[in-house]
Design an enzyme around this catalytic site. Structure first.
Site, PDB file in Angstrom:
ATOM      1  N   TYR A  30       0.873  -1.175   0.000  1.00 30.63           N
ATOM      2  CA  TYR A  30       0.000   0.000   0.000  1.00 30.63           C
ATOM      3  C   TYR A  30       0.913   1.229   0.000  1.00 30.63           C
ATOM      4  CZ  TYR A  30      -4.003   2.992   0.774  1.00 30.63           C
ATOM      5  OH  TYR A  30      -4.990   3.928   0.605  1.00 30.63           O
TER       6      TYR A  30
ATOM      7  N   TYR B 270      -0.852  -1.631  -8.845  1.00 28.11           N
ATOM      8  CA  TYR B 270      -2.126  -1.737  -9.561  1.00 28.11           C
ATOM      9  C   TYR B 270      -3.206  -2.134  -8.556  1.00 28.11           C
ATOM     10  CZ  TYR B 270      -0.805  -6.692  -9.661  1.00 28.11           C
ATOM     11  OH  TYR B 270      -0.405  -7.956  -9.307  1.00 28.11           O
TER      12      TYR B 270
ATOM     13  N   HIS C  73      -3.757  -8.385  -4.486  1.00 23.40           N
ATOM     14  CA  HIS C  73      -2.806  -9.469  -4.683  1.00 23.40           C
ATOM     15  C   HIS C  73      -1.850  -9.524  -3.498  1.00 23.40           C
ATOM     16  CE1 HIS C  73      -1.161  -5.787  -6.439  1.00 23.40           C
ATOM     17  NE2 HIS C  73       0.034  -6.257  -6.178  1.00 23.40           N
TER      18      HIS C  73
END
Length: 313
Positions: free
Chosen positions: A238, A242, A246
């Site tokens: 974070y 994208y 995941h």
């Protein structure tokens, strides 16, 4: 021991250490105690550190072209605009490759900004700042940027590389791994749920999904490579590169990625523990907490976040 003729007398015993980040091997062996003898009885133990020298920026124009430094390549994989190759500086493709080549084509302005060297600031993203700046940015994230993810999830790309597949998520090698060097093992778990964009979207009811990823990643690593429990480091970025949720899965001994740094990587174990402490009702913990992370000056969020931080201070 100043020339290659002396080094040819080195008798290899074993590898003491290898570092994929510095491209270094440390070898243990023996060398003759004097340069004029090959008598093993008069040999002494020796340590030899072999390191590949760094790629020079001045050689950049010479890499490709008809007379370029790279003489041979082999396709590793491709999906959408991404292609991965192995490259050799000579024609000896029977040995391990000299370099790994990642290609993005066509590259957008966003890609160019992402891969440009950046100065960073530390952002303290409150829930209010997330709602005002980050969430609109995520919702406006171009669908084309994650087409390669959709291709994988829909079975169009990388199907032969899948290590685990379920209706909830897939596990496969990450494009950054050469798929050979176990110390730099790098896998990716990609969830099917398109509503989970980032860490901020995780709720207590996702704990089962996250624990399943942990369990299956450990099982795959043990069955395929013999790695025991505790051999994997799993984390979530974070901000991520994208916005399709995941999990990064790497060898616990691998330290070669800037993405593992404090201020970007959040351990999956810690995420699960925080979610388990959440109440069953009400806003989730990742909705309520302030998240601190590094943000580069080429990122679209950089200017609005910098201004917001200046106003707060």
């Amino acid at each position: 021991m100043s020339d290659v003729s002396a080094l040819k007398k080195f008798s290899f015993q074993r590898v003491l250490d290898e570092d994929p980040l510095t491209h270094t091997l440390i070898l243990l062996g023996t060398l003759p105690s004097s340069s004029d003898t090959l008598d093993s009885a008069n040999s002494v133990e020796a340590i030899v550190r072999v390191e590949r020298t760094t790629l020079s920026a001045k050689d950049a124009p010479l890499f490709f072209g008809n007379n370029g430094l790279i003489k041979k390549t082999a396709l590793e994989g491709s999906t959408d605009i991404y292609t991965w190759l192995f490259g050799w500086f000579g024609d000896e493709a029977h040995r391990d490759s000299d370099i790994k080549i990642n290609i993005i084509c066509p590259a957008t302005e966003i890609h160019i900004r992402k891969y440009t060297k950046q100065e960073q600031i530390l952002v303290h993203e409150t829930p209010a700042l997330y709602e005002k700046y980050t969430k609109p940015y995520i919702l406006g994230f171009p669908a084309a940027r994650t087409k390669w993810v959709d291709d994988i999830l829909n079975g169009i790309a990388e199907k032969g590389k899948l290590l685990y597949s379920s209706p909830e998520y897939l596990i496969l090698p990450d494009m950054k791994w050469d798929t050979k060097t176990l110390n730099s093992l790098y896998l990716l778990a990609i969830v099917q749920d398109r509503k989970i964009r980032s860490l901020r979207d995780l709720r207590k009811y996702h704990v089962g999904l996250l624990k399943s990823i942990q369990r299956e990643a450990n099982r795959v690593a043990h069955e395929k490579w013999g790695l025991p429990t505790g051999s994997l480091r799993m984390y979530v970025h974070y901000q991520p590169s994208y916005y399709h949720f995941h999990v990064h899965i790497v060898n616990a001994n691998y330290h070669g990625s800037m993405g593992m740094a404090v201020g970007q990587a959040h351990l999956l174990d810690d995420i699960i523990s925080l979610l388990e402490l959440d109440p069953d009702e009400g806003p989730g913990i990742f909705e309520r907490m302030t998240i601190t992370y590094g943000l580069g000056d080429q990122h679209t969020l950089y200017e609005p976040m910098r201004r917001a931080l200046n106003e707060i201070s």
